[in-house]
Design a protein around this motif. Structure first.
Motif, PDB file in Angstrom:
ATOM      1  N   CYS A   1      -4.446  15.101   2.686  1.00 20.52           N
ATOM      2  CA  CYS A   1      -3.785  14.156   1.783  1.00 20.52           C
ATOM      3  C   CYS A   1      -2.301  14.030   2.123  1.00 20.52           C
ATOM      4  O   CYS A   1      -1.748  12.917   2.119  1.00 20.52           O
ATOM      5  CB  CYS A   1      -3.958  14.606   0.334  1.00 20.52           C
ATOM      6  SG  CYS A   1      -5.642  14.457  -0.295  1.00 20.52           S
ATOM      7  N   PHE A   2      -1.643  15.145   2.418  1.00 24.86           N
ATOM      8  CA  PHE A   2      -0.234  15.089   2.806  1.00 24.86           C
ATOM      9  C   PHE A   2      -0.062  14.312   4.113  1.00 24.86           C
ATOM     10  O   PHE A   2       0.892  13.542   4.267  1.00 24.86           O
ATOM     11  CB  PHE A   2       0.323  16.506   2.962  1.00 24.86           C
ATOM     12  CG  PHE A   2       0.656  17.169   1.665  1.00 24.86           C
ATOM     13  CD1 PHE A   2       1.549  16.584   0.774  1.00 24.86           C
ATOM     14  CD2 PHE A   2       0.087  18.380   1.312  1.00 24.86           C
ATOM     15  CE1 PHE A   2       1.868  17.189  -0.425  1.00 24.86           C
ATOM     16  CE2 PHE A   2       0.392  18.990   0.116  1.00 24.86           C
ATOM     17  CZ  PHE A   2       1.284  18.398  -0.756  1.00 24.86           C
ATOM     18  N   LEU A   3      -0.984  14.519   5.053  1.00 23.12           N
ATOM     19  CA  LEU A   3      -0.900  13.815   6.335  1.00 23.12           C
ATOM     20  C   LEU A   3      -1.064  12.305   6.141  1.00 23.12           C
ATOM     21  O   LEU A   3      -0.300  11.505   6.703  1.00 23.12           O
ATOM     22  CB  LEU A   3      -1.969  14.355   7.283  1.00 23.12           C
ATOM     23  CG  LEU A   3      -2.041  13.707   8.667  1.00 23.12           C
ATOM     24  CD1 LEU A   3      -0.748  13.934   9.422  1.00 23.12           C
ATOM     25  CD2 LEU A   3      -3.221  14.263   9.456  1.00 23.12           C
ATOM     26  N   ILE A   4      -2.049  11.911   5.332  1.00 20.88           N
ATOM     27  CA  ILE A   4      -2.284  10.484   5.107  1.00 20.88           C
ATOM     28  C   ILE A   4      -1.110   9.857   4.358  1.00 20.88           C
ATOM     29  O   ILE A   4      -0.611   8.778   4.717  1.00 20.88           O
ATOM     30  CB  ILE A   4      -3.594  10.280   4.324  1.00 20.88           C
ATOM     31  CG1 ILE A   4      -4.789  10.730   5.175  1.00 20.88           C
ATOM     32  CG2 ILE A   4      -3.756   8.830   3.896  1.00 20.88           C
ATOM     33  CD1 ILE A   4      -6.097  10.715   4.432  1.00 20.88           C
ATOM     34  N   GLY A   5      -0.654  10.525   3.294  1.00 20.87           N
ATOM     35  CA  GLY A   5       0.468   9.991   2.533  1.00 20.87           C
ATOM     36  C   GLY A   5       1.724   9.869   3.373  1.00 20.87           C
ATOM     37  O   GLY A   5       2.434   8.852   3.307  1.00 20.87           O
ATOM     38  N   GLY A   6       2.018  10.888   4.182  1.00 15.52           N
ATOM     39  CA  GLY A   6       3.200  10.822   5.038  1.00 15.52           C
ATOM     40  C   GLY A   6       3.103   9.709   6.069  1.00 15.52           C
ATOM     41  O   GLY A   6       4.092   9.016   6.349  1.00 15.52           O
ATOM     42  N   ALA A   7       1.897   9.511   6.642  1.00 12.94           N
ATOM     43  CA  ALA A   7       1.715   8.446   7.634  1.00 12.94           C
ATOM     44  C   ALA A   7       1.881   7.068   7.008  1.00 12.94           C
ATOM     45  O   ALA A   7       2.497   6.171   7.600  1.00 12.94           O
ATOM     46  CB  ALA A   7       0.329   8.580   8.271  1.00 12.94           C
ATOM     47  N   VAL A   8       1.347   6.884   5.806  1.00 13.50           N
ATOM     48  CA  VAL A   8       1.472   5.584   5.130  1.00 13.50           C
ATOM     49  C   VAL A   8       2.935   5.280   4.818  1.00 13.50           C
ATOM     50  O   VAL A   8       3.420   4.151   5.045  1.00 13.50           O
ATOM     51  CB  VAL A   8       0.609   5.568   3.844  1.00 13.50           C
ATOM     52  CG1 VAL A   8       0.928   4.350   2.997  1.00 13.50           C
ATOM     53  CG2 VAL A   8      -0.870   5.597   4.197  1.00 13.50           C
ATOM     54  N   ILE A   9       3.664   6.254   4.316  1.00 15.40           N
ATOM     55  CA  ILE A   9       5.073   6.029   3.976  1.00 15.40           C
ATOM     56  C   ILE A   9       5.905   5.766   5.234  1.00 15.40           C
ATOM     57  O   ILE A   9       6.770   4.888   5.255  1.00 15.40           O
ATOM     58  CB  ILE A   9       5.616   7.237   3.199  1.00 15.40           C
ATOM     59  CG1 ILE A   9       4.893   7.358   1.852  1.00 15.40           C
ATOM     60  CG2 ILE A   9       7.116   7.111   2.974  1.00 15.40           C
ATOM     61  CD1 ILE A   9       5.226   8.612   1.084  1.00 15.40           C
ATOM     62  N   ALA A  10       5.606   6.518   6.316  1.00 15.74           N
ATOM     63  CA  ALA A  10       6.349   6.314   7.565  1.00 15.74           C
ATOM     64  C   ALA A  10       6.084   4.924   8.145  1.00 15.74           C
ATOM     65  O   ALA A  10       7.010   4.238   8.597  1.00 15.74           O
ATOM     66  CB  ALA A  10       5.962   7.400   8.569  1.00 15.74           C
ATOM     67  N   LEU A  11       4.832   4.476   8.121  1.00 17.48           N
ATOM     68  CA  LEU A  11       4.507   3.147   8.641  1.00 17.48           C
ATOM     69  C   LEU A  11       5.104   2.045   7.769  1.00 17.48           C
ATOM     70  O   LEU A  11       5.424   0.969   8.275  1.00 17.48           O
ATOM     71  CB  LEU A  11       2.992   2.976   8.732  1.00 17.48           C
ATOM     72  CG  LEU A  11       2.293   3.703   9.879  1.00 17.48           C
ATOM     73  CD1 LEU A  11       0.785   3.519   9.783  1.00 17.48           C
ATOM     74  CD2 LEU A  11       2.807   3.204  11.226  1.00 17.48           C
ATOM     75  N   HIS A  12       5.238   2.317   6.490  1.00 15.11           N
ATOM     76  CA  HIS A  12       5.819   1.302   5.600  1.00 15.11           C
ATOM     77  C   HIS A  12       7.260   0.986   6.004  1.00 15.11           C
ATOM     78  O   HIS A  12       7.683  -0.178   5.929  1.00 15.11           O
ATOM     79  CB  HIS A  12       5.779   1.807   4.160  1.00 15.11           C
ATOM     80  CG  HIS A  12       6.503   0.920   3.200  1.00 15.11           C
ATOM     81  ND1 HIS A  12       6.010  -0.308   2.797  1.00 15.11           N
ATOM     82  CD2 HIS A  12       7.707   1.074   2.556  1.00 15.11           C
ATOM     83  CE1 HIS A  12       6.855  -0.866   1.949  1.00 15.11           C
ATOM     84  NE2 HIS A  12       7.893  -0.056   1.780  1.00 15.11           N
ATOM     85  N   TYR A  13       8.009   1.985   6.444  1.00 15.02           N
ATOM     86  CA  TYR A  13       9.397   1.760   6.829  1.00 15.02           C
ATOM     87  C   TYR A  13       9.543   1.451   8.319  1.00 15.02           C
ATOM     88  O   TYR A  13      10.459   0.742   8.714  1.00 15.02           O
ATOM     89  CB  TYR A  13      10.245   2.981   6.479  1.00 15.02           C
ATOM     90  CG  TYR A  13      10.391   3.195   4.990  1.00 15.02           C
ATOM     91  CD1 TYR A  13      11.265   2.406   4.239  1.00 15.02           C
ATOM     92  CD2 TYR A  13       9.648   4.163   4.324  1.00 15.02           C
ATOM     93  CE1 TYR A  13      11.396   2.588   2.870  1.00 15.02           C
ATOM     94  CE2 TYR A  13       9.776   4.351   2.951  1.00 15.02           C
ATOM     95  CZ  TYR A  13      10.652   3.561   2.241  1.00 15.02           C
ATOM     96  OH  TYR A  13      10.787   3.736   0.878  1.00 15.02           O
ATOM     97  N   ALA A  14       8.636   1.964   9.148  1.00 12.62           N
ATOM     98  CA  ALA A  14       8.752   1.758  10.594  1.00 12.62           C
ATOM     99  C   ALA A  14       8.051   0.488  11.052  1.00 12.62           C
ATOM    100  O   ALA A  14       8.614  -0.280  11.852  1.00 12.62           O
ATOM    101  CB  ALA A  14       8.185   2.972  11.342  1.00 12.62           C
ATOM    102  N   SER A  15       6.843   0.251  10.583  1.00 11.70           N
ATOM    103  CA  SER A  15       6.072  -0.915  11.021  1.00 11.70           C
ATOM    104  C   SER A  15       5.197  -1.411   9.873  1.00 11.70           C
ATOM    105  O   SER A  15       3.997  -1.121   9.825  1.00 11.70           O
ATOM    106  CB  SER A  15       5.214  -0.540  12.244  1.00 11.70           C
ATOM    107  OG  SER A  15       4.441  -1.633  12.670  1.00 11.70           O
TER     108      SER A  15
ATOM    109  N   PRO B   1       0.802  -1.244   0.000  1.00 15.89           N
ATOM    110  CA  PRO B   1       0.000   0.000   0.000  1.00 15.89           C
ATOM    111  C   PRO B   1       0.822   1.276   0.000  1.00 15.89           C
ATOM    112  O   PRO B   1       0.245   2.364  -0.101  1.00 15.89           O
ATOM    113  CB  PRO B   1      -0.802  -0.126   1.301  1.00 15.89           C
ATOM    114  CG  PRO B   1       0.000  -1.007   2.172  1.00 15.89           C
ATOM    115  CD  PRO B   1       0.701  -1.972   1.273  1.00 15.89           C
ATOM    116  N   VAL B   2       2.159   1.169   0.101  1.00 15.36           N
ATOM    117  CA  VAL B   2       2.954   2.389   0.145  1.00 15.36           C
ATOM    118  C   VAL B   2       2.842   3.166  -1.164  1.00 15.36           C
ATOM    119  O   VAL B   2       2.938   4.405  -1.179  1.00 15.36           O
ATOM    120  CB  VAL B   2       4.432   2.050   0.455  1.00 15.36           C
ATOM    121  CG1 VAL B   2       5.071   1.286  -0.688  1.00 15.36           C
ATOM    122  CG2 VAL B   2       5.219   3.312   0.752  1.00 15.36           C
TER     123      VAL B   2
END
Length: 322
Positions: A260-274, A203-204
């Motif tokens: 949209c920026f908040l959601i996109g940033g959260a998805v990318i951060a979770l992809h690498y963190a968890s 989903p990233v």
């Protein structure tokens, strides 16, 4: 067409004022129907995935609905002033009125309401829309307003946005509206692609696309703001002036872009963190487990144990005993 007691059975109706945009109402109803349809299947989803699924659907439909709806709203800029001004041309009679201006991507909406509404033996309550969209000539609509004898305050404000005016507001706002609208439609296409990518095993990529959606929403705001700042012309009524400020549609588009920026940033951060938490939120873990279970081969343990091989001597002994 025949007469009945001196009255025509069919006659042209009077022109209705601009109250709401039919396209806008259609878009709102469409996305509400989609939301209700998804809510109806919500009880069929098990466990915590139900809450995650509800959150994803509501947020996604909100972004898509706002991106489409703001194309047809008339409150990207708003202004209102209360003044004492002349009501008709070539007349010294003055009236107390509230003059409102709403600027959208496809035209301007001008309102005139008397305070009180009944003055000079007339009801002062006007709501006129002057479009400059493709296929709708603004100057033609303005000329029709002149022929219909609209009140002077409405014609004065509308004249500022015509091609005849030295203020040149028409070219600034018309081009700004066209570019902003095109950018919003590109953002809507990016939103559609993001929803498809969010259903993929990784989903990233949907997170990257929702960032692009937010970027195009911000580009639409910049397109509109640039033309607005380039236009410098006061709409004066005596000592008061009609000064437009950013309206509800502008701020709603800005909030949606930041979301949209908040959601996109959260998805990318979770992809690498968890990544496991991200897959759990998008309900992708169960699918992978099912695929692994289906890929495994089940072997009966009875057949996996070694069995003694029958020899010829054992076979002869069994025959003699029989």
């Amino acid at each position: 067409m025949t007469l009945f007691n001196g009255i025509y059975p069919f006659y042209p109706q009077s022109r209705k004022p601009f109250v709401f945009n039919v396209n806008l109402i259609t878009i709102i109803v469409f996305f509400l129907v989609l939301a209700v349809s998804f809510l109806l299947i919500l009880p069929g989803i098990r466990g915590r995935a139900r809450l995650f699924w509800l959150f994803r659907v509501i947020i996604s439909l909100f972004i898509g609905g706002v991106t489409v709806a703001v194309n047809f709203t008339a409150d990207w800029e708003q202004a209102q002033v209360r003044t004492n001004t002349s009501y008709k041309s070539f007349s010294t009679a003055l009236v107390d009125v509230d003059i409102g201006l709403n600027v959208g991507l496809s035209g301007v909406n001008i309102t005139l309401v008397g305070r009180p509404m009944e003055q000079l033996n007339e009801t002062i309550n006007y709501n006129e829309y002057f479009p400059w969209w493709i296929g709708m000539e603004y100057d033609q609509q303005y000329d029709e307003g002149l022929q219909r004898g609209l009140p002077r305050p409405i014609l004065y404000v509308a004249e500022k946005f015509s091609a005849y005016s030295p203020c040149d507001l028409n070219s600034f706002y018309r081009l700004a509206g066209h570019y902003a609208s095109v950018t919003l439609w590109v953002a809507f296409c990016a939103w559609l692609v993001a929803n498809m990518l969010f259903s993929m095993p990784v989903p990233v990529y949907g997170g990257y696309m929702i960032l692009i959606t937010g970027a195009f929403l911000i580009f639409a705001l910049l397109s509109f703001s640039t033309a607005r700042n380039a236009a410098a012309c006061l709409i004066q009524f005596g000592g008061a002036s009609l000064r437009p400020v950013y309206g509800a549609s502008f701020w709603l588009t800005l909030a949606t872009g930041l979301l949209c920026f908040l959601i996109g940033g959260a998805v990318i951060a979770l992809h690498y963190a968890s990544p496991s938490l991200l897959k759990a939120f998008f309900d992708l873990c169960e699918d992978e487990e099912e695929e692994e279970a289906l890929s495994e081969i089940y072997v009966n343990p009875h057949f996996s144990q070694p069995h003694p091989v029958a020899s010829p001597s054992n076979f002869r002994l069994s025959v003699q005993n029989s």
